[in-house]
Design an enzyme around this catalytic site. Sequence first.
Site, PDB file in Angstrom:
ATOM      1  N   GLU A 283       0.851  -1.185   0.000  1.00  0.00           N
ATOM      2  CA  GLU A 283       0.000   0.000   0.000  1.00  0.00           C
ATOM      3  C   GLU A 283       0.891   1.241   0.000  1.00  0.00           C
ATOM      4  O   GLU A 283       1.817   1.345   0.797  1.00  0.00           O
ATOM      5  CB  GLU A 283      -0.927   0.000   1.222  1.00  0.00           C
ATOM      6  CG  GLU A 283      -1.959  -1.118   1.162  1.00  0.00           C
ATOM      7  CD  GLU A 283      -2.829  -1.172   2.405  1.00  0.00           C
ATOM      8  OE1 GLU A 283      -2.461  -0.535   3.417  1.00  0.00           O
ATOM      9  OE2 GLU A 283      -3.866  -1.855   2.366  1.00  0.00           O
TER      10      GLU A 283
ATOM     11  N   ARG B  93      -1.151  21.112  14.681  1.00  0.00           N
ATOM     12  CA  ARG B  93      -1.221  19.979  13.771  1.00  0.00           C
ATOM     13  C   ARG B  93      -2.331  19.043  14.247  1.00  0.00           C
ATOM     14  O   ARG B  93      -2.206  18.381  15.270  1.00  0.00           O
ATOM     15  CB  ARG B  93       0.118  19.249  13.703  1.00  0.00           C
ATOM     16  CG  ARG B  93       1.211  20.036  12.999  1.00  0.00           C
ATOM     17  CD  ARG B  93       0.832  20.349  11.577  1.00  0.00           C
ATOM     18  NE  ARG B  93       1.914  20.974  10.821  1.00  0.00           N
ATOM     19  CZ  ARG B  93       1.807  21.349   9.547  1.00  0.00           C
ATOM     20  NH1 ARG B  93       0.647  21.193   8.922  1.00  0.00           N
ATOM     21  NH2 ARG B  93       2.828  21.919   8.928  1.00  0.00           N
TER      22      ARG B  93
ATOM     23  N   ALA C 195       7.042  25.979   5.790  1.00  0.00           N
ATOM     24  CA  ALA C 195       6.995  24.914   4.787  1.00  0.00           C
ATOM     25  C   ALA C 195       5.652  24.917   4.081  1.00  0.00           C
ATOM     26  O   ALA C 195       4.675  25.509   4.553  1.00  0.00           O
ATOM     27  CB  ALA C 195       7.247  23.554   5.446  1.00  0.00           C
TER      28      ALA C 195
ATOM     29  N   GLU D 264       6.215  30.355   0.545  1.00  0.00           N
ATOM     30  CA  GLU D 264       5.877  29.861   1.880  1.00  0.00           C
ATOM     31  C   GLU D 264       6.563  30.677   2.970  1.00  0.00           C
ATOM     32  O   GLU D 264       5.974  30.942   4.022  1.00  0.00           O
ATOM     33  CB  GLU D 264       6.242  28.378   2.012  1.00  0.00           C
ATOM     34  CG  GLU D 264       5.429  27.449   1.127  1.00  0.00           C
ATOM     35  CD  GLU D 264       3.947  27.510   1.427  1.00  0.00           C
ATOM     36  OE1 GLU D 264       3.560  27.784   2.584  1.00  0.00           O
ATOM     37  OE2 GLU D 264       3.149  27.294   0.489  1.00  0.00           O
TER      38      GLU D 264
ATOM     39  N   GLU E 287       4.174  32.570   5.710  1.00  0.00           N
ATOM     40  CA  GLU E 287       4.157  32.106   7.094  1.00  0.00           C
ATOM     41  C   GLU E 287       4.954  32.979   8.046  1.00  0.00           C
ATOM     42  O   GLU E 287       4.732  32.933   9.253  1.00  0.00           O
ATOM     43  CB  GLU E 287       4.650  30.652   7.155  1.00  0.00           C
ATOM     44  CG  GLU E 287       3.743  29.697   6.384  1.00  0.00           C
ATOM     45  CD  GLU E 287       4.040  28.242   6.655  1.00  0.00           C
ATOM     46  OE1 GLU E 287       5.086  27.927   7.266  1.00  0.00           O
ATOM     47  OE2 GLU E 287       3.213  27.399   6.256  1.00  0.00           O
TER      48      GLU E 287
ATOM     49  N   GLY F 269       8.746   3.698   3.644  1.00  0.00           N
ATOM     50  CA  GLY F 269       8.124   2.389   3.779  1.00  0.00           C
ATOM     51  C   GLY F 269       6.695   2.354   3.275  1.00  0.00           C
ATOM     52  O   GLY F 269       6.177   1.284   2.928  1.00  0.00           O
TER      53      GLY F 269
ATOM     54  N   GLU G 260      -2.927  28.653   9.817  1.00  0.00           N
ATOM     55  CA  GLU G 260      -1.905  29.697   9.714  1.00  0.00           C
ATOM     56  C   GLU G 260      -2.318  30.986  10.407  1.00  0.00           C
ATOM     57  O   GLU G 260      -1.467  31.834  10.707  1.00  0.00           O
ATOM     58  CB  GLU G 260      -1.573  29.959   8.242  1.00  0.00           C
ATOM     59  CG  GLU G 260      -0.831  28.795   7.589  1.00  0.00           C
ATOM     60  CD  GLU G 260      -0.390  29.109   6.177  1.00  0.00           C
ATOM     61  OE1 GLU G 260      -0.643  30.242   5.705  1.00  0.00           O
ATOM     62  OE2 GLU G 260       0.208  28.228   5.540  1.00  0.00           O
TER      63      GLU G 260
END
Length: 218
Positions: free
Chosen positions: A41, A67, A79, A96, A100, A119, A145
């Site tokens: 996946e 977050r 970012a 950015e 920001e 992975g 933001e």
Amino acid sequence: MSKPGSHEFETVSSRVLYSGAILALRQDQVAMPDGRVAEREVIEHHAAVAVLALDDDGNVVLIRQYRHPLGTRLLELPAGLLDIDGEDPLTAAKRELAEETGLAAAEWSVLVDVALSPGFTDEALRVYFATGLTETDRPDPEHEEADLELVRMPVAEAVRAALAGEIVNATAVAGVLAYAAASANAVPMRPADAPWPGQPTAFLRRKAEQARSATGDA
């Protein structure tokens, strides 16, 4: 079985399980070196850019941002995503930084490239190093933001915070430690327009194809 390091991991078949605003989940059937076919996946994601901006006093410019997946605020580098088809990564990094932090930079170089979790995802980012900071126009912030806190921190303090688990954002940890290592060992940085062979494009291509299909069906 083939010699180690020589097997071609052919994708026998592939299907998209989900495609959203910033990522897609793909299920691949991949030929393994033992002759079997295994299911993998893969989360396709936009490429991203970040900026380790250093002011004239030797401070790293960080932001503290909420977050939602973690339910907390993290110290991060400015970012953003490369979600505009054909956009130059350096152009995105400059945008950015301005959006920001309200800052522009006169000198730019490539600090480090990072494959974030190979992975299960192709997500990768490029961290730029920027100096010669000046204030510039900052667009009105939206969503998370609008709650950004600007934090300037000496490099040594940022390194200590990363090693102490106070800075845990992968981009910030990579950028801070890469800059500290480059400075300590006088390692030259790459030019700002250096090639980026690891830049992921699968999701952006998928979105572009979906947009073309929708237009053609209209």
